[in-house]
Design an enzyme around this catalytic site. Structure first.
Site, PDB file in Angstrom:
ATOM      1  N   PRO A  55       3.085   4.477  -0.785  1.00 44.43           N
ATOM      2  CA  PRO A  55       2.916   5.485   0.268  1.00 44.43           C
ATOM      3  C   PRO A  55       1.470   5.841   0.602  1.00 44.43           C
ATOM      4  O   PRO A  55       1.217   6.664   1.468  1.00 44.43           O
ATOM      5  CB  PRO A  55       3.634   6.700  -0.316  1.00 44.43           C
ATOM      6  CG  PRO A  55       3.468   6.555  -1.792  1.00 44.43           C
ATOM      7  CD  PRO A  55       3.510   5.083  -2.077  1.00 44.43           C
ATOM      8  N   GLY A  56       0.489   5.261  -0.092  1.00 42.04           N
ATOM      9  CA  GLY A  56      -0.898   5.448   0.322  1.00 42.04           C
ATOM     10  C   GLY A  56      -1.795   6.200  -0.625  1.00 42.04           C
ATOM     11  O   GLY A  56      -2.974   6.424  -0.319  1.00 42.04           O
ATOM     12  N   GLY A  57      -1.298   6.616  -1.783  1.00 44.77           N
ATOM     13  CA  GLY A  57      -2.124   7.371  -2.720  1.00 44.77           C
ATOM     14  C   GLY A  57      -3.307   6.576  -3.235  1.00 44.77           C
ATOM     15  O   GLY A  57      -4.437   7.066  -3.289  1.00 44.77           O
ATOM     16  N   LYS A  58      -3.062   5.333  -3.596  1.00 51.48           N
ATOM     17  CA  LYS A  58      -4.135   4.513  -4.175  1.00 51.48           C
ATOM     18  C   LYS A  58      -5.146   4.093  -3.122  1.00 51.48           C
ATOM     19  O   LYS A  58      -6.349   4.046  -3.380  1.00 51.48           O
ATOM     20  CB  LYS A  58      -3.543   3.292  -4.872  1.00 51.48           C
ATOM     21  CG  LYS A  58      -2.641   3.648  -6.044  1.00 51.48           C
ATOM     22  CD  LYS A  58      -1.985   2.414  -6.643  1.00 51.48           C
ATOM     23  CE  LYS A  58      -0.886   2.808  -7.606  1.00 51.48           C
ATOM     24  NZ  LYS A  58       0.277   3.420  -6.914  1.00 51.48           N
TER      25      LYS A  58
ATOM     26  N   CYS B   6       4.900   0.496 -11.538  1.00 50.12           N
ATOM     27  CA  CYS B   6       5.323   1.764 -12.139  1.00 50.12           C
ATOM     28  C   CYS B   6       6.583   1.546 -12.969  1.00 50.12           C
ATOM     29  O   CYS B   6       7.554   2.275 -12.856  1.00 50.12           O
ATOM     30  CB  CYS B   6       5.526   2.849 -11.083  1.00 50.12           C
ATOM     31  SG  CYS B   6       6.759   2.448  -9.837  1.00 50.12           S
TER      32      CYS B   6
ATOM     33  N   SER C  20       0.760  -1.243   0.000  1.00 50.17           N
ATOM     34  CA  SER C  20       0.000   0.000   0.000  1.00 50.17           C
ATOM     35  C   SER C  20       0.793   1.297   0.000  1.00 50.17           C
ATOM     36  O   SER C  20       0.319   2.310  -0.495  1.00 50.17           O
ATOM     37  CB  SER C  20      -0.946   0.013   1.200  1.00 50.17           C
ATOM     38  OG  SER C  20      -1.860   1.071   1.095  1.00 50.17           O
TER      39      SER C  20
END
Length: 448
Positions: free
Chosen positions: A262-265, A382, A260
């Site tokens: 850094p948490g953006g998604k 990515c 998860s």
């Protein structure tokens, strides 16, 4: 702060990034804070550090014509020369004589008078004669390597995968500045209201076609706005937003985000669920899991339970067929984000790619049984490397016939991506040059 002090900080940063293989974006942030560098100087420091790293192989090619190969040049002196040549050749805000004067001053201060004379001689010769022309390099692969400063092994790898035109365009795109994109928190503000406020502040913005929550910022510093400071918007690349759009969540669902940070998604997912339901978010490191919780709190999202955990061992924590949706944004080589983290292209090897592909396969294999029948699983990275993307997904589908790529995946894409050169029956490969996003791979699979 005097320009010479900023440039001393730049030299120090460049040496640390190269010698310690440190992440440039993290070290730049630390340096700005530790040295109390004023806001007006932040842009110069960031631009010169990133630009020098980004163009390192090109700069070395230029310097070869003016530095005797037999001469031993200390790492910090080479960095000083690189950053000076970068400013002289690629920037036009500061006159050459000022750049040379400050470089010589730093050379004398950090070394001695002889080092200052050497630096002065090299830079003045280059100023007088000009840099060598890369068109003189006859071999196309070598020329592309030097012109775009990508390691030759990587260029050859991409040539084998995508051919010359695609590789050339990708390498050149990796040198360009990517527009910033942000995501609104829809439970706090509408996209139109956020855009209206930014327009009033003089921002140059446009809506993203990848997500109804996305806004592209072509001009303006979002970090110094009320919208960012109070959690009305968060920074996220458009390609990353597309992952959550593809997840197709609904309020009340049970969701697993296996990798998860850094948490953006995961915060985007919680917003799409209207903060109703449950999301289990894991990262290998406790510190990063804590960062996910902090990001969720900043956006007033309460359904995310972030914990440390190995994505390959989540069956120890959850029953099989527990989740309506699973997101695996797998650890990868990162070759799709070279524009933002240029040091990646020098620090990774083919062995790293193979090692990561093995980990990716293990994560997929071990997390997939946690998905309910009829549920959806997104696999994303990515990177633009087929070994980590197509090959991992193809192998998984062969070994797990109860999973199929979801044909609705293609139909629900924004219409613009229907024409992407990276669209296949396996998934979507976004290239940095196609839509000015990160290079990103994503596919959606359904458990039948």
């Amino acid at each position: 702060m005097e320009n010479s002090q900023v440039r001393e900080a730049i030299v120090e940063l460049l040496v640390r990034i190269e010698q310690d293989s440190g992440f440039s974006h993290l070290l730049i942030d630390q340096e700005i804070k530790s040295r109390n560098i004023p806001e007006r100087d932040e842009a110069l420091l960031t631009e010169v550090v990133y630009g020098t790293i980004q163009r390192k192989l090109t700069l070395d090619y230029y310097l070869e014509a003016f530095v005797d190969k037999k001469k031993k040049v200390k790492p910090w002196v080479r960095m000083l020369l690189r950053m000076s040549v970068y400013q002289m050749h690629f920037l036009d805000r500061i006159p050459d004589h000022a750049i040379i004067h400050e470089a010589v001053g730093i050379a004398k201060q950090r070394g001695h008078k002889g080092v200052g004379s050497f630096v002065n001689g090299v830079l003045r010769s280059m100023q007088r004669k000009g840099v060598p022309d890369t068109n003189a390099i006859e071999n196309k692969t070598e020329r592309l390597t030097v012109e775009t400063s990508h390691p030759e092994w990587l260029v050859k790898r991409w040539l084998d995968m995508y051919g010359y035109d695609m590789t050339r365009d990708m390498c050149h795109a990796n040198l360009e500045r990517k527009p910033l994109s942000i995501r609104i928190q829809p439970l706090k503000i509408s996209r139109q209201a956020a855009m209206d406020e930014l327009h009033e502040l003089g921002f140059d913005i446009r809506p993203s076609a990848f997500s109804e929550q996305g806004i592209i910022v072509d001009y303006g510093n979002i970090l110094r706005t009320r919208l960012f400071e109070e959690g009305y918007v968060t920074i996220q690349d458009q390609s990353s937003m597309l992952v959550t759009e593809m997840l197709n969540v609904e309020p009340g669902m049970s969701v697993l985000d296996a990798c998860s940070a850094p948490g953006g998604k995961v915060t985007h997912t919680a917003e799409k669920m209207q903060n109703k339901g449950s999301i289990h978010a894991y990262d290998l490191h406790a510190k990063k899991a804590k960062q996910i919780s902090q990001r969720a709190a900043e956006l007033d999202l309460t359904i995310i339970d972030a914990k440390p955990g190995d994505a390959r061992k989540l069956q120890e924590k959850h029953e099989t067929e527990s989740f309506d949706r699973i997101l695996i944004d797998a650890p990868c080589s990162g070759f799709g984000v070279i524009r933002s983290k240029p040091d990646i292209k020098y620090n990774k090897t083919a062995d790293d790619i193979n090692r990561l592909a093995k980990i990716q396969s293990e994560i997929l294999k071990n997390a997939a049984p946690l998905l309910k029948k009829g549920g959806l699983l997104i696999y994303s990275t990515c990177t633009i490397d087929k070994v980590e993307n197509d090959d991992v997904v193809k192998a998984f589908l062969i070994e797990n016939p109860e999973f199929v790529t979801d044909t609705a995946f293609f139909e629900q894409l924004p219409s613009m991506t229907q024409y992407s050169p990276g669209l296949s029956e396996i998934g979507l490969q976004l290239f940095p040059q196609t839509f000015s996003t990160d290079g990103f791979f994503l596919t959606r699979m359904k458990r039948i």
